[in-house]
Design an enzyme around this catalytic site. Structure first.
Site, PDB file in Angstrom:
ATOM      1  N   GLY A  44      -8.394  10.878   4.840  1.00 13.18           N
ATOM      2  CA  GLY A  44      -9.869  10.415   3.634  1.00 13.18           C
ATOM      3  C   GLY A  44     -11.030  11.033   4.188  1.00 13.18           C
ATOM      4  O   GLY A  44     -10.647  12.424   4.815  1.00 13.18           O
TER       5      GLY A  44
ATOM      6  N   THR B  72       0.465  -1.130   0.227  1.00 11.58           N
ATOM      7  CA  THR B  72      -0.413   0.468   0.077  1.00 11.58           C
ATOM      8  C   THR B  72       0.700   1.304  -0.485  1.00 11.58           C
ATOM      9  O   THR B  72       1.735   1.094   0.606  1.00 11.58           O
ATOM     10  CB  THR B  72      -0.346  -0.102   1.339  1.00 11.58           C
ATOM     11  OG1 THR B  72      -1.574   0.829   1.171  1.00 11.58           O
ATOM     12  CG2 THR B  72      -0.450  -0.154   2.630  1.00 11.58           C
TER      13      THR B  72
ATOM     14  N   ARG C 196     -12.205  -1.777   7.113  1.00 13.21           N
ATOM     15  CA  ARG C 196     -10.845  -2.424   7.647  1.00 13.21           C
ATOM     16  C   ARG C 196     -10.708  -3.488   8.322  1.00 13.21           C
ATOM     17  O   ARG C 196      -9.846  -4.338   7.771  1.00 13.21           O
ATOM     18  CB  ARG C 196     -10.039  -1.373   7.150  1.00 13.21           C
ATOM     19  CG  ARG C 196      -8.374  -2.208   7.206  1.00 13.21           C
ATOM     20  CD  ARG C 196      -7.092  -0.920   6.389  1.00 13.21           C
ATOM     21  NE  ARG C 196      -7.701   0.248   5.273  1.00 13.21           N
ATOM     22  CZ  ARG C 196      -8.906   1.554   6.061  1.00 13.21           C
ATOM     23  NH1 ARG C 196      -8.498   2.130   6.842  1.00 13.21           N
ATOM     24  NH2 ARG C 196      -9.673   1.667   4.267  1.00 13.21           N
TER      25      ARG C 196
ATOM     26  N   ASP D 187      -8.538  -2.526  -1.056  1.00 16.62           N
ATOM     27  CA  ASP D 187      -8.543  -1.399  -2.277  1.00 16.62           C
ATOM     28  C   ASP D 187     -10.084  -1.239  -0.774  1.00 16.62           C
ATOM     29  O   ASP D 187     -10.964  -1.735  -0.673  1.00 16.62           O
ATOM     30  CB  ASP D 187      -9.338  -1.702  -3.238  1.00 16.62           C
ATOM     31  CG  ASP D 187      -9.601  -0.846  -3.904  1.00 16.62           C
ATOM     32  OD1 ASP D 187      -8.617  -0.138  -4.701  1.00 16.62           O
ATOM     33  OD2 ASP D 187     -10.662   0.021  -3.787  1.00 16.62           O
TER      34      ASP D 187
ATOM     35  N   LYS E  62      -3.033   3.400   6.413  1.00 22.84           N
ATOM     36  CA  LYS E  62      -3.744   2.277   6.353  1.00 22.84           C
ATOM     37  C   LYS E  62      -2.956   0.589   6.690  1.00 22.84           C
ATOM     38  O   LYS E  62      -3.080  -0.340   7.309  1.00 22.84           O
ATOM     39  CB  LYS E  62      -4.510   1.602   4.408  1.00 22.84           C
ATOM     40  CG  LYS E  62      -4.893   1.882   4.143  1.00 22.84           C
ATOM     41  CD  LYS E  62      -5.511   1.634   2.414  1.00 22.84           C
ATOM     42  CE  LYS E  62      -6.604   2.075   1.519  1.00 22.84           C
ATOM     43  NZ  LYS E  62      -6.682   1.742   0.666  1.00 22.84           N
TER      44      LYS E  62
HETATM   45  P1  IMP Z   1      -7.472   2.940  -2.389  1.00 27.09           P
HETATM   46  O1  IMP Z   1      -7.968   1.916  -1.442  1.00 27.09           O
HETATM   47  O2  IMP Z   1      -6.559   3.154  -2.304  1.00 27.09           O
HETATM   48  O3  IMP Z   1      -8.158   3.361  -3.872  1.00 27.09           O
HETATM   49  O4  IMP Z   1      -8.342   4.359  -2.069  1.00 27.09           O
HETATM   50  C1  IMP Z   1     -10.039   4.319  -1.051  1.00 27.09           C
HETATM   51  C2  IMP Z   1      -9.926   5.670  -0.671  1.00 27.09           C
HETATM   52  O5  IMP Z   1     -11.224   5.920  -0.591  1.00 27.09           O
HETATM   53  C3  IMP Z   1      -9.028   6.551   0.094  1.00 27.09           C
HETATM   54  O6  IMP Z   1      -8.085   7.375  -0.300  1.00 27.09           O
HETATM   55  C4  IMP Z   1      -9.983   7.610   1.412  1.00 27.09           C
HETATM   56  O7  IMP Z   1      -9.929   8.607   0.121  1.00 27.09           O
HETATM   57  C5  IMP Z   1     -11.256   6.329   0.959  1.00 27.09           C
HETATM   58  N1  IMP Z   1     -11.222   5.723   2.563  1.00 27.09           N
HETATM   59  C6  IMP Z   1     -10.931   4.082   2.419  1.00 27.09           C
HETATM   60  N2  IMP Z   1     -11.046   3.598   3.443  1.00 27.09           N
HETATM   61  C7  IMP Z   1     -10.563   4.514   4.358  1.00 27.09           C
HETATM   62  C8  IMP Z   1     -11.181   4.736   5.964  1.00 27.09           C
HETATM   63  O8  IMP Z   1     -10.883   4.120   6.302  1.00 27.09           O
HETATM   64  N3  IMP Z   1     -10.762   6.346   6.525  1.00 27.09           N
HETATM   65  C9  IMP Z   1     -11.080   6.889   4.861  1.00 27.09           C
HETATM   66  N4  IMP Z   1     -11.059   7.306   4.047  1.00 27.09           N
HETATM   67  C10 IMP Z   1     -11.239   6.388   3.486  1.00 27.09           C
END
Ligand code: IMP
Length: 197
Positions: free
Chosen positions: A152, A7, A181, A76, A12
């Site tokens: 996020g 990642t 998660r 994801d 995360k």
């Molecule tokens: P990716 O999984 O890297 O494509 O990113 C998922 C996107 O969803 C993140 O950049 C956040 O904007 C949003 N996101 C996913 N999980 C969370 C979380 O636990 N907190 C806040 N935003 C989240």
């Protein structure tokens, strides 16, 4: 078990450690030539497809010998807003970078139905075998930005059962007791070492 998390999101990684280390796993960051991997995300509306594609890409980045003694984790996730038919969903990261929290609050300013959910798909690859687990956290969008914790959308996401406290106002361990998660990682951990009866 030694788990290598592919990642680019350090929050995360912190959350995975918070969750998996007390269960007896070591969680490390996957670095390719000193940097976290850059994934190409397929054009799709399905988190599952993105997560499986990321797991294939991660495996291709690592040589067989490095894979032999550890498991590879990819994940994801996204925010799905009911009244926007699941937007921003798989585009959560892009939408956050472009219009941000204030943009989402603006789009939702007249909306009464503020229900939404975070979803996560976590994939663990062990000895060439993929184990896939999902997690969902239902909640609602706040009317304003609250707190500075998490990442996020956390400052505008209020999980159900939290007494109106946003993820942005919680510590990592409080968030992990609700989080999408956390749920997907708990399910993965049970799949590799089922709880004793
Ligand atoms: P990716 O999984 O890297 O494509 O990113 C998922 C996107 O969803 C993140 O950049 C956040 O904007 C949003 N996101 C996913 N999980 C969370 C979380 O636990 N907190 C806040 N935003 C989240």
């Amino acid at each position: 078990m030694r788990i290598v998390f592919a990642t680019g999101n350090s929050k995360k990684l912190d959350e995975a450690r918070e969750y998996l280390e007390p269960l007896g796993h070591d969680v490390e960051l996957l670095l390719i030539e000193g940097k976290p991997p850059d994934f190409i995300e397929p054009q799709t509306s399905e988190l599952m497809e993105v997560a499986l594609s990321k797991s294939d890409q991660a495996i291709n980045m690592i040589s067989d010998s490095e894979l032999s003694d550890c498991a590879i984790l990819v994940e994801d996730s996204g925010l799905f807003i009911d009244s926007l038919n699941g937007f921003p969903g798989v585009y959560s990261s892009y939408v956050f970078r472009t219009i941000g929290l204030s943009g989402i609050l603006r789009i939702m300013s007249e909306e009464i139905d503020r229900n939404c959910e975070y979803r996560a798909v976590s994939v663990l690859v062990i000895n060439g075998k993929r184990i896939v687990r999902t997690g969902v956290c239902r909640g609602k969008l706040g009317n304003e930005i609250s707190g500075q914790g998490g990442f996020g959308y956390d400052p505008i996401f209020i999980p159900n059962g939290s007494n109106e406290v946003s993820f942005g106002q919680m510590s990592e361990s409080e968030k992990s007791s609700f989080s999408h998660r956390g749920k997907s990682l708990k399910a993965l951990s049970e799949a590799i070492s089922p709880p004793s009866m």
